[in-house]
Design a protein around this motif. Structure first.
Motif, PDB file in Angstrom:
ATOM      1  N   ILE A 182      -7.236  13.596  -6.753  1.00  0.00           N
ATOM      2  CA  ILE A 182      -7.379  15.062  -6.732  1.00  0.00           C
ATOM      3  C   ILE A 182      -6.015  15.707  -6.968  1.00  0.00           C
ATOM      4  CG2 ILE A 182      -8.139  17.058  -5.381  1.00  0.00           C
ATOM      5  CD1 ILE A 182      -9.981  15.282  -3.814  1.00  0.00           C
ATOM      6  N   LEU A 183      -4.987  15.097  -6.357  1.00  0.00           N
ATOM      7  CA  LEU A 183      -3.622  15.620  -6.525  1.00  0.00           C
ATOM      8  C   LEU A 183      -3.221  15.603  -7.996  1.00  0.00           C
ATOM      9  CD1 LEU A 183      -1.308  16.485  -4.494  1.00  0.00           C
ATOM     10  CD2 LEU A 183      -0.311  14.250  -4.947  1.00  0.00           C
ATOM     11  N   ALA A 184      -3.705  14.614  -8.725  1.00  0.00           N
ATOM     12  CA  ALA A 184      -3.328  14.470 -10.134  1.00  0.00           C
ATOM     13  C   ALA A 184      -4.008  15.502 -11.024  1.00  0.00           C
ATOM     14  CB  ALA A 184      -3.660  13.061 -10.614  1.00  0.00           C
TER      15      ALA A 184
ATOM     16  N   ALA B 239       0.848  -1.194   0.000  1.00  0.00           N
ATOM     17  CA  ALA B 239       0.000   0.000   0.000  1.00  0.00           C
ATOM     18  C   ALA B 239       0.882   1.242   0.000  1.00  0.00           C
ATOM     19  CB  ALA B 239      -0.928  -0.001   1.211  1.00  0.00           C
ATOM     20  N   ARG B 240       1.933   1.198   0.805  1.00  0.00           N
ATOM     21  CA  ARG B 240       2.862   2.324   0.869  1.00  0.00           C
ATOM     22  C   ARG B 240       3.452   2.617  -0.511  1.00  0.00           C
ATOM     23  NH1 ARG B 240       7.582   4.225   4.347  1.00  0.00           N
ATOM     24  NH2 ARG B 240       9.040   4.860   2.734  1.00  0.00           N
ATOM     25  N   GLU B 241       3.919   1.553  -1.170  1.00  0.00           N
ATOM     26  CA  GLU B 241       4.537   1.750  -2.484  1.00  0.00           C
ATOM     27  C   GLU B 241       3.516   2.283  -3.487  1.00  0.00           C
ATOM     28  OE1 GLU B 241       7.611   2.027  -2.703  1.00  0.00           O
ATOM     29  OE2 GLU B 241       7.643   1.333  -0.624  1.00  0.00           O
ATOM     30  N   THR B 242       2.306   1.708  -3.446  1.00  0.00           N
ATOM     31  CA  THR B 242       1.267   2.153  -4.388  1.00  0.00           C
ATOM     32  C   THR B 242       0.946   3.628  -4.184  1.00  0.00           C
ATOM     33  OG1 THR B 242       0.303  -0.030  -4.121  1.00  0.00           O
ATOM     34  CG2 THR B 242      -1.019   1.585  -5.315  1.00  0.00           C
TER      35      THR B 242
ATOM     36  N   ALA C 158       3.797   5.901  -5.241  1.00  0.00           N
ATOM     37  CA  ALA C 158       3.886   5.941  -6.708  1.00  0.00           C
ATOM     38  C   ALA C 158       2.781   6.837  -7.279  1.00  0.00           C
ATOM     39  CB  ALA C 158       3.781   4.533  -7.282  1.00  0.00           C
ATOM     40  N   ARG C 159       1.567   6.739  -6.696  1.00  0.00           N
ATOM     41  CA  ARG C 159       0.463   7.601  -7.141  1.00  0.00           C
ATOM     42  C   ARG C 159       0.824   9.074  -6.939  1.00  0.00           C
ATOM     43  NH1 ARG C 159      -4.579   4.866  -3.968  1.00  0.00           N
ATOM     44  NH2 ARG C 159      -4.913   3.023  -5.242  1.00  0.00           N
ATOM     45  N   LEU C 160       1.427   9.390  -5.786  1.00  0.00           N
ATOM     46  CA  LEU C 160       1.772  10.788  -5.498  1.00  0.00           C
ATOM     47  C   LEU C 160       2.809  11.296  -6.496  1.00  0.00           C
ATOM     48  CD1 LEU C 160       2.021  10.878  -1.575  1.00  0.00           C
ATOM     49  CD2 LEU C 160       0.046  11.271  -3.045  1.00  0.00           C
ATOM     50  N   ARG C 161       3.835  10.485  -6.746  1.00  0.00           N
ATOM     51  CA  ARG C 161       4.884  10.911  -7.692  1.00  0.00           C
ATOM     52  C   ARG C 161       4.280  11.152  -9.071  1.00  0.00           C
ATOM     53  NH1 ARG C 161       8.160   7.345  -4.638  1.00  0.00           N
ATOM     54  NH2 ARG C 161       7.481   5.590  -5.929  1.00  0.00           N
ATOM     55  N   GLU C 162       3.433  10.231  -9.481  1.00  0.00           N
ATOM     56  CA  GLU C 162       2.800  10.336 -10.793  1.00  0.00           C
ATOM     57  C   GLU C 162       1.908  11.588 -10.847  1.00  0.00           C
ATOM     58  OE1 GLU C 162       3.312   8.593 -13.427  1.00  0.00           O
ATOM     59  OE2 GLU C 162       1.701   9.522 -14.634  1.00  0.00           O
TER      60      GLU C 162
ATOM     61  N   ARG D 137       4.532  19.126  -2.724  1.00  0.00           N
ATOM     62  CA  ARG D 137       5.704  18.276  -2.490  1.00  0.00           C
ATOM     63  C   ARG D 137       5.330  17.109  -1.578  1.00  0.00           C
ATOM     64  NH1 ARG D 137      10.073  20.794   0.084  1.00  0.00           N
ATOM     65  NH2 ARG D 137       8.675  22.346   0.897  1.00  0.00           N
ATOM     66  N   LEU D 138       4.107  16.665  -1.721  1.00  0.00           N
ATOM     67  CA  LEU D 138       3.604  15.610  -0.850  1.00  0.00           C
ATOM     68  C   LEU D 138       4.427  14.337  -0.967  1.00  0.00           C
ATOM     69  CD1 LEU D 138       1.287  15.446   1.126  1.00  0.00           C
ATOM     70  CD2 LEU D 138      -0.190  14.612  -0.686  1.00  0.00           C
ATOM     71  N   ASP D 139       4.910  14.041  -2.180  1.00  0.00           N
ATOM     72  CA  ASP D 139       5.694  12.815  -2.383  1.00  0.00           C
ATOM     73  C   ASP D 139       7.003  12.846  -1.610  1.00  0.00           C
ATOM     74  OD1 ASP D 139       6.627  14.875  -3.969  1.00  0.00           O
ATOM     75  OD2 ASP D 139       7.196  13.579  -5.647  1.00  0.00           O
ATOM     76  N   GLU D 140       7.474  14.052  -1.305  1.00  0.00           N
ATOM     77  CA  GLU D 140       8.720  14.195  -0.561  1.00  0.00           C
ATOM     78  C   GLU D 140       8.432  14.340   0.944  1.00  0.00           C
ATOM     79  OE1 GLU D 140      10.577  17.869  -1.746  1.00  0.00           O
ATOM     80  OE2 GLU D 140      11.656  18.012   0.163  1.00  0.00           O
TER      81      GLU D 140
END
Lengths: 258, 476
Positions: free
Chosen positions: B315-317, A13-16, A19-23, B79-82
């Protein structure tokens, strides 16, 4: 579900999610519409360069250092006298009771008077240079909260809890307590009355100052709880009518020494 | 006192989201006609406006404060991914346990697992909208766990078997005599019409429950990446007690709640209180960074956080509407919304009501079934003006309408627009059409054709003028 299966599930779940956030963040968002005049905090690069250097080439926004004073928030006062005056005014509006006493002997007398007036039978306290001397004035039973022998039912039976605080915030009329130096988590919230003993030099100007202070005090390792208490417990849930003493203390008594 | 009584809404999610629009139109019509209810809600909000304005006046520049709050959230969300991994690393270093949930089902599973492992007998909960979003209470009760909502408003709603009416003021629609009857029925207390006495009944009822509970469940208002702390804002002290006394603390938070610096809270905490409730600060703003430390008196042995995505990454996308993740759930947009004040909270049929709910619900639960909320707006922009973090709420309602028209065009709407363009771009046709319309207006009123019936139910057509404007202009 076994622990391994649970952690495996969490792992994927963490990885998914990451990955969604980066995308999702590959396309940058427009800057917010800032409406105020020229002295508004402008976007600035944290690394002092002009180039975008954040993830995905986004500029890393922050607030300019000169804005740290935040001259647009409510005033917290520049001098000790101003801070004291603003704090006392704000506490009054919040319906906290403020008492100024010259020394700890007078504070002990005051606590004794409060105990007799309100017919306290049991008062909880914790060991602290500002709190311990007050025990002398308490005419009823006392309960000391102490690491290793904490009994929540005993504390629940107390009428009042006396604590120290980390700091007071003039700007908002708040009292900062911590689980490390103010008798833990429950002492300042479970008894019906919370008595805070503080010295006038503990008054800080703004909330920002208090957060900075908390960080500097604890050197990166924060106590497990830091709480800004702003007036006695309250609710407006019934017809939006203000009632004091919802679940926390009905009365907040602030004793300022010196 | 008004004598209205609000019908109980269907709890949880409607059996089919397809029914959502029908439900909305039906409930809206019912509530709009209920002038007693509308007056009651208006009166309840009256004090809020006064207090909010008084508190805003204490800011030396409210607009600059909004800029700063908006920037703090912008830079964190973008910068949520970071920042989310940074928060997690710090939180774990402080001794907390992090759980990731892609959706509601996974989040419920995690919490139920934790309750099983903790051998929970009694669970106490403080106000947490993410738990409403994932329908946690129903799942817990199904698994046999008793759970008590400790926030007064949420407790009243739990006893009534209703979801919150407003995500900050959960029972603002309930009259005191109804609460008195409710407490009489469930707690056996004598009737009273004093809000203070009613509050004290709940206070006395709850105290033992805090002491006896072995698990406390809370939400989180902010996750501080710099320090790994979670920040919880509340007025009653119920969250403080929920996190002080039980052996296990479980917090449930949306992933978008991250801020980068502890210092950001110096702006966000007062603004949350002022915008949302007209207070200088909410009574308790508490930062938690893990279970009890060595040498501390009390506190839980375990602290868990469930980080919930549940379509937030979708939503972020959308860069256009990404700022709707700035929302700090203050409720200011509901309090000023003419639609909310007239149709009431239950009509929305959503976890998050009002303008911000109308923006994000189509993302959380599907645009096709929830686009009707984009029309639940007068586009007056009061929500956008009230938002302390400058979310462009009313424009996002338009964005959702546009997106819905793109993904599922309405043939009749398109035909109508085409016809209008044809007529309006040909002066002779426009004049002829206008003349016909003027002559038949009286007939339309009498006939009430199906397409106009709904519109005419609450409105009247104007008297048709004898001559058109163009005619009058040319003869002037």
């Amino acid at each position: 579900m076994t622990t391994t299966a649970a952690s495996r599930r969490d792992g994927s779940a963490r990885e998914t999610i990451l990955a969604r956030l980066r995308e999702a963040l590959r396309v940058p968002a427009p800057l917010p519409h800032l409406k105020s005049h020229a002295s508004a905090p402008q976007p600035a690069m944290t690394n002092g360069t002009n180039g975008p250097t954040g993830t995905h080439g986004l500029p890393q926004l922050t607030v300019l250092p000169e804005q740290a004073a935040r001259p647009w928030l409510p005033d917290g006062g520049d001098t000790p006298a101003e801070r004291l005056a603003i704090l006392v005014e704000n506490l009054g509006k919040l319906r906290a009771l403020v008492h100024r006493v010259p020394d700890l002997t007078a504070a002990a007398d005051l606590v004794g008077t409060l105990a007799r007036e309100r017919d306290w039978r049991q008062v909880a306290w914790h060991d602290h240079p500002l709190v311990t001397p007050l025990r002398a004035g308490i005419p009823c039973g006392t309960y000391e909260v102490r690491p290793g022998s904490f009994d929540k039912s005993a504390l629940e039976a107390c009428d009042a809890g006396i604590t120290a605080c980390e700091a007071l915030v003039a700007q908002t009329g708040s009292i900062l307590v911590s689980s490390a130096t103010c008798g833990g988590r429950a002492l300042s919230i479970l008894p019906h009355v919370h008595v805070v003993v503080a010295t006038c030099d503990q008054i800080l100007s703004t909330l920002g100052d208090a957060l900075h202070f908390a960080k500097s005090q604890n050197g990166g390792r924060m106590p497990s709880m830091l709480s800004f208490i702003t007036g006695p417990s309250r609710t407006g849930d019934i017809e939006r009518i203000l009632v004091l003493g919802a679940h926390g203390p009905k009365e907040l008594v602030v004793i300022l020494v010196g | 006192m008004s004598t209205h009584s609000i019908p109980t809404p269907a709890t949880g999610s409607p059996a089919s989201d397809r029914a959502a629009k029908k439900q909305f139109l039906h409930d809206a019509a019912e509530h709009v006609r209920d002038t007693g209810h509308r007056a009651f809600v208006r009166k309840a909000l009256g004090g809020y406006y006064t207090n909010r304005d008084a508190q805003k006046a204490r800011y030396r520049d409210w607009e600059q404060a909004r800029d700063a709050a908006s920037l703090a959230k912008w830079s964190a969300v973008n910068r949520l991914d970071e920042l989310l991994p940074r928060f997690v690393e710090k939180f774990e270093a402080n001794g907390g346990v992090v759980h990731w949930a892609r959706d509601a089902d996974e989040a419920r599973g995690i919490v139920l697992d934790l309750l099983r492992k903790a051998k929970a007998k009694a669970v106490i909960k403080s106000k947490c909208m993410t738990s409403e979003e994932i329908h946690l209470n129903a799942a817990m009760e199904q698994d046999g766990y008793g759970v008590v909502e400790s926030d007064l408003g949420e407790f009243i709603q739990q006893l009534r078997g209703e979801p919150p009416y407003h995500f900050v003021f959960p029972c603002m629609h309930v009259r005191r005599d109804e609460i008195s009857d409710l407490f009489g029925k469930h707690l056996g207390t004598p009737p009273t019409d004093s809000p203070e006495e009613l509050t004290m009944i709940a206070r006395r009822h709850m105290r033992r429950l805090y002491v006896d509970a072995d698990v406390g469940i809370t939400g989180a208002n902010f996750l501080v990446a710099e320090t790994g702390q979670i920040s919880i804002t509340e007025n009653e002290g119920n969250a403080r007690l929920t996190v002080a006394l039980p052996r296990v603390h479980i917090a449930i938070s949306g992933i978008e709640k991250v801020v980068e610096h502890l210092d950001d809270l110096a702006v966000l905490l007062p603004m949350l209180a002022t915008a949302g409730a007209g207070q200088p600060m909410t009574c308790y703003n508490t930062l938690y960074s893990g279970p009890r430390r060595d040498g501390e008196v009390d506190g839980p042995e375990e602290m868990h956080i469930v980080l919930l995505d549940n379509q937030r990454s979708a939503i972020l996308a959308d860069p256009e509407q990404r700022d709707s993740l700035h929302c700090i759930r203050c409720g200011a947009c509901l309090n000023v919304c003419p639609i909310f004040k007239n149709v009431g909270g239950f009509t929305y049929g959503t976890t998050y009501q009002g303008p911000i709910g109308s923006v994000i619900t189509p993302h959380l639960r599907g645009l096709a079934d929830w686009n009707h909320l984009s029309g639940a707006s007068s586009l007056c922009g009061a929500c956008t003006d009230a938002c302390p973090v400058r979310i462009d709420i009313h424009h996002h309602l338009l964005h959702n309408r546009r997106n819905a028209a793109r993904t599922a065009p309405n043939r009749w709407e398109k035909l109508g627009h085409k016809m209008f363009v044809t007529v309006a771009s040909r002066p002779w046709l426009f004049a002829t059409g206008g003349a016909m319309f003027r002559r038949t207006l009286g007939l339309l009123k009498a006939l009430r054709p199906p397409l106009m019936r709904d519109w005419l139910a609450t409105r009247d057509l104007p008297q048709a003028p004898a001559r058109s404007f163009r005619d009058q202009w040319s003869r002037r």
